[in-house]
Design an enzyme around this catalytic site. Sequence first.
Site, mmCIF file in Angstrom:
data_model
loop_
_atom_site.group_PDB
_atom_site.id
_atom_site.type_symbol
_atom_site.label_atom_id
_atom_site.label_comp_id
_atom_site.label_asym_id
_atom_site.label_seq_id
_atom_site.Cartn_x
_atom_site.Cartn_y
_atom_site.Cartn_z
ATOM 1 N N CYS A 114 -2.310 7.295 7.425
ATOM 2 C CA CYS A 114 -0.906 7.551 7.782
ATOM 3 C C CYS A 114 -0.771 7.802 9.283
ATOM 4 O O CYS A 114 0.189 7.361 9.914
ATOM 5 C CB CYS A 114 -0.368 8.766 7.030
ATOM 6 S SG CYS A 114 -0.254 8.508 5.257
ATOM 7 N N CYS A 135 0.826 -1.209 0.000
ATOM 8 C CA CYS A 135 0.000 0.000 0.000
ATOM 9 C C CYS A 135 0.856 1.253 0.000
ATOM 10 O O CYS A 135 0.348 2.362 -0.038
ATOM 11 C CB CYS A 135 -1.007 -0.004 1.143
ATOM 12 S SG CYS A 135 -0.317 0.367 2.744
#
Lengths: 395, 145
Positions: free
Chosen positions: B103, B33
Site C-alpha cells: 500500500c 488486487c
Amino acid sequence: MKSMIYLDNAATTQLYPEVLEEMKPYLTEYYGNPSSIYRFAQKSSHAVERAREIIASMIGAKPSEIYFTGGGSESDNWAIKGVAEAYQSKGKHIITSKAEHHAVLHTCAYLEKQGYEVTYLDVDEEGMIDLEQLQQAIRPDTILISVMTANNEIGTIQPIAEIGEIARAHGIFFHTDAVQAFGHIPLHVEDMKIDLLSASGHKIHGPKGIGFLYIRKTVKPSVLIHGGAQERGKRAGTHNVPGIVGFAAAAKRAEDGQKAIMEQEKNLRDYLIRRIETEIPFSLLNGHRTSRLPNNVHFCFRFIEGESMLILLDEAGICASSGSACTSGSLDPSHVLLAIGRPHEIAHGSLRLTLSETTTKEELDYVVEKLKQITERLRSMSPLYEDYLNVARRA
Amino acid sequence: MYSEKVMDHFNNPRNMGEIEEPAGVGTVGNAKCGDIMRMYLDIDDKGVIQDVKFKTFGCGAAIATSSMATELVKGKTVQEALLVTNKAVMEALDGLPPVKVHCSLLAEEAIHAALWDYAKKQGIQIEGLKEPVEDIEEIVAEEEA
C-alpha cells in the site's frame, strides 16, 4: 441494545452457558481418561458414548458410525485422504466443487500432488453445482464425490439428496462437509445417501476443538491419526471428554429448537436482505435466495473494499467478515465469489453477516443505518465511484 | 493490527477529495488486487505543490497511506516531493503490517504518476522521475526481486 453486535456466527459462535454447565463436571470432577479401566473413568466413557448416541440420532446414523475428531478441518482431511488412500486400487479420481472450503480444496490439491486426479465442478451464479455436469464428470475410476452441504461464505445449500442419489447409483462414496449446516438445517444420512459427513462443535454454540466424522459402516477409510486404540482404533488421541459432552449438549439444543430458530432466523435474514437491497444502492446479493442457510446474508457493495468496511463496522460495534483479499492475506479475493462469477473488483467489496438465534430486528436496523453511512462514506473516497459517476453523467 | 496513526488517518483522512483542473493527476493500482489510488496535484509557477487531494479504493492501510502521502508532499517543491518514498510514508504512520507494505508503494507511485502527468502537461522533464508503473503487482514483484 448490547454493546457489541455479533454477526459472524459462520466464523464461530458463543458457547452457551448451559452447554458450559454440562461440560464443567468433565473438566473438574470427572477428569478420568475414558480409556482407563477403573470405575471413576467410566463416568467419562459413559458420557462420551451418550454424546455419540445423541449426535448419531440427529442425522439418522448408528452411534458406531460417529467418530469424534479435533474439528471440521480434520474431519474433511480424514474423509478425503482416508478414502483416497484406502480405495486407490479402485481408482484415483475425485470430484468436488470450486466453492468448497479450503479444508477440502487444499486436501484435494495435496492429493493431486500425490498422483490423484480431481475434477472441480463449476457453480452457477447462485453457487449451485450442476447435477448434469456432475453426472458427466463421473468416470470408471471415480472413488469419491465431496460436495459441501452449505457454503460457508454465501450460504448456498446444495441439492445433497440428489448428489447422494447419483453417487449411490454409480457406487461412488459421497462425502459432504456439513460444518455450516449441521444443527442449523435437518440432515439425514439415509434419506440423503451420505457416506461420510463432517461437522464441528463451535458453529452451533458448542466448544471449539471438537468435531466428528460420520462414516457409513460399509466405508473403510484409512486412518489419519495413528496412535492409541480410541474411536475403535480409527482415530487415536485421548478423548476430549468435555468437548464431546459440550458438542452433544449444543447439538441437542440445536435440534430441539431447530424448527423455531430456522423460522426466526429466516425471517430476520430476509428482512435484512430486503432492507439492504432497497436502501443501499449498488448492493448485490450473493448466494441463492431460498436454498440458503437461515442465518446467512452476503452482499457485494460496488466501488468499495471489504476490509475498510469491516474496520468501520467494528468501530460501530459490529462484528462481520469479508471475502476481500485484504482479509485473507493474499491479493486474490474469495475463490467462492470468483466461482460464482463476480469480477475481482466487485468481489473485493464483499460483506458476510451471519445471524444467530439471539440476533434481534433492532440490531439489524442499527446495522443497516451504519451500513448506509459506511458505504456512502467509502464511496465518496473511491476513484471507482468517481469514474462511474463521470461516465453516468456523460451518458 | 494497525498502529494508532494508521487508524487516525483511516478514520480522518487528510486531503480527501478532488481538484478541478489539476496541474497533474495520476491513478495507480488495479481493481484486481483490490487497491486503486488517485492523486491530484495543484502546483504553482515556482513548482511548489500548493494543494493535493486523493481518492482511494482499498483497505484501511491503502486509505491511510494515501492520506499520509498527501500530507508529506503538501507545500513541497516537485523535487522534494520526489524524495517522499514509501519508507517515509510507512515511518510517518509508525509502520504497517508486512502484508500491507505494498500500500505504501502504491502511495509513492501515485505521487509519481501525478507528477508525471504534470510534467507531461507542462512539456517539461523532472529529473529523477521515471514513468510510473500502473500495475502495482509489477512494483511489488520488483521490490521482492
